[in-house]
Motif scaffolding. Sequence first.
Motif, PDB file in Angstrom:
ATOM      1  N   VAL A 146      71.682  -0.639  23.913  1.00 56.87           N
ATOM      2  CA  VAL A 146      71.683   0.457  24.885  1.00 56.87           C
ATOM      3  C   VAL A 146      70.334   1.182  24.852  1.00 56.87           C
ATOM      4  CG1 VAL A 146      72.746   2.671  25.462  1.00 56.87           C
ATOM      5  CG2 VAL A 146      74.184   0.711  24.911  1.00 56.87           C
ATOM      6  N   ALA A 187      67.609  -0.774  26.725  1.00 60.20           N
ATOM      7  CA  ALA A 187      67.843  -1.011  28.150  1.00 60.20           C
ATOM      8  C   ALA A 187      66.836  -0.277  29.023  1.00 60.20           C
ATOM      9  CB  ALA A 187      69.265  -0.601  28.527  1.00 60.20           C
ATOM     10  N   SER A 188      66.375   0.866  28.553  1.00 59.38           N
ATOM     11  CA  SER A 188      65.444   1.649  29.372  1.00 59.38           C
ATOM     12  C   SER A 188      64.087   0.984  29.512  1.00 59.38           C
ATOM     13  CB  SER A 188      65.286   3.060  28.801  1.00 59.38           C
ATOM     14  OG  SER A 188      64.744   3.005  27.508  1.00 59.38           O
ATOM     15  N   ILE A 232      67.118  -6.873  28.817  1.00 57.14           N
ATOM     16  CA  ILE A 232      68.088  -6.149  27.983  1.00 57.14           C
ATOM     17  C   ILE A 232      69.120  -5.462  28.877  1.00 57.14           C
ATOM     18  CG2 ILE A 232      68.405  -4.312  26.276  1.00 57.14           C
ATOM     19  CD1 ILE A 232      66.906  -6.483  24.965  1.00 57.14           C
ATOM     20  N   ARG A 233      68.695  -4.938  30.023  1.00 59.40           N
ATOM     21  CA  ARG A 233      69.655  -4.320  30.948  1.00 59.40           C
ATOM     22  C   ARG A 233      70.719  -5.332  31.363  1.00 59.40           C
ATOM     23  NH1 ARG A 233      64.983  -1.393  32.437  1.00 59.40           N
ATOM     24  NH2 ARG A 233      64.363  -2.773  34.136  1.00 59.40           N
ATOM     25  N   ASN A 291      71.739  -7.765  29.503  1.00 57.27           N
ATOM     26  CA  ASN A 291      72.596  -7.912  28.324  1.00 57.27           C
ATOM     27  C   ASN A 291      73.609  -6.773  28.235  1.00 57.27           C
ATOM     28  OD1 ASN A 291      71.356 -10.287  27.529  1.00 57.27           O
ATOM     29  ND2 ASN A 291      69.971  -9.279  26.102  1.00 57.27           N
ATOM     30  N   VAL A 292      73.165  -5.562  28.561  1.00 55.40           N
ATOM     31  CA  VAL A 292      74.085  -4.416  28.563  1.00 55.40           C
ATOM     32  C   VAL A 292      75.154  -4.624  29.633  1.00 55.40           C
ATOM     33  CG1 VAL A 292      74.303  -1.923  28.930  1.00 55.40           C
ATOM     34  CG2 VAL A 292      72.373  -2.811  27.628  1.00 55.40           C
ATOM     35  N   LYS A 293      74.737  -5.118  30.799  1.00 52.35           N
ATOM     36  CA  LYS A 293      75.688  -5.412  31.872  1.00 52.35           C
ATOM     37  C   LYS A 293      76.717  -6.443  31.404  1.00 52.35           C
ATOM     38  CE  LYS A 293      75.747  -6.922  36.698  1.00 52.35           C
ATOM     39  NZ  LYS A 293      74.902  -7.318  37.845  1.00 52.35           N
ATOM     40  N   GLY A 349      71.356   2.831  29.668  1.00 50.65           N
ATOM     41  CA  GLY A 349      72.346   1.927  29.093  1.00 50.65           C
ATOM     42  C   GLY A 349      73.763   2.417  29.316  1.00 50.65           C
TER      43      GLY A 349
END
Length: 133
Positions: free
Chosen positions: A58, A61-62, A67-68, A70-72, A123
């Motif tokens: 998380v 993610a910024s 990575i965003r 992956n958070v999704k 995130g």
Amino acid sequence: MSYCESFRASYARCNIDEDFLTFFLKHFCSTNPRFSERFCGVDNEKQTRMLKASIILVQNASDNPYIRNNVKSLAKRHKDMNLNIKPEELVAWRESLLVTVANFDPLFDDEIEQAWRSTLELGIEIMSKHAIN
């Protein structure tokens, strides 16, 4: 110092280890009986590893579109598992994390709190959009 730099320095001071994660999990579970039920009987060591990974995910993610995604994916797994996550539960997760940081970072202040909030914002927004039924 930028929010990103303040966050990273605070993260390093917190020494995100088993004590930090155990404190976080206890606090988080104390905020809602549903959380205690979800984590009852879960291997504590495995859960602390997963929590550490989720914080890192998380947080990153910024900075990173990969990575965003992956958070999704994480959010969708939570939804597919029928965890029935509510928006206020994501707020409780963030607030429990901030309480934990305040207890583990000896330099915690309003600026560091805002750095954590700012860093985690995207995130948590992604989790809200994709994990909630």
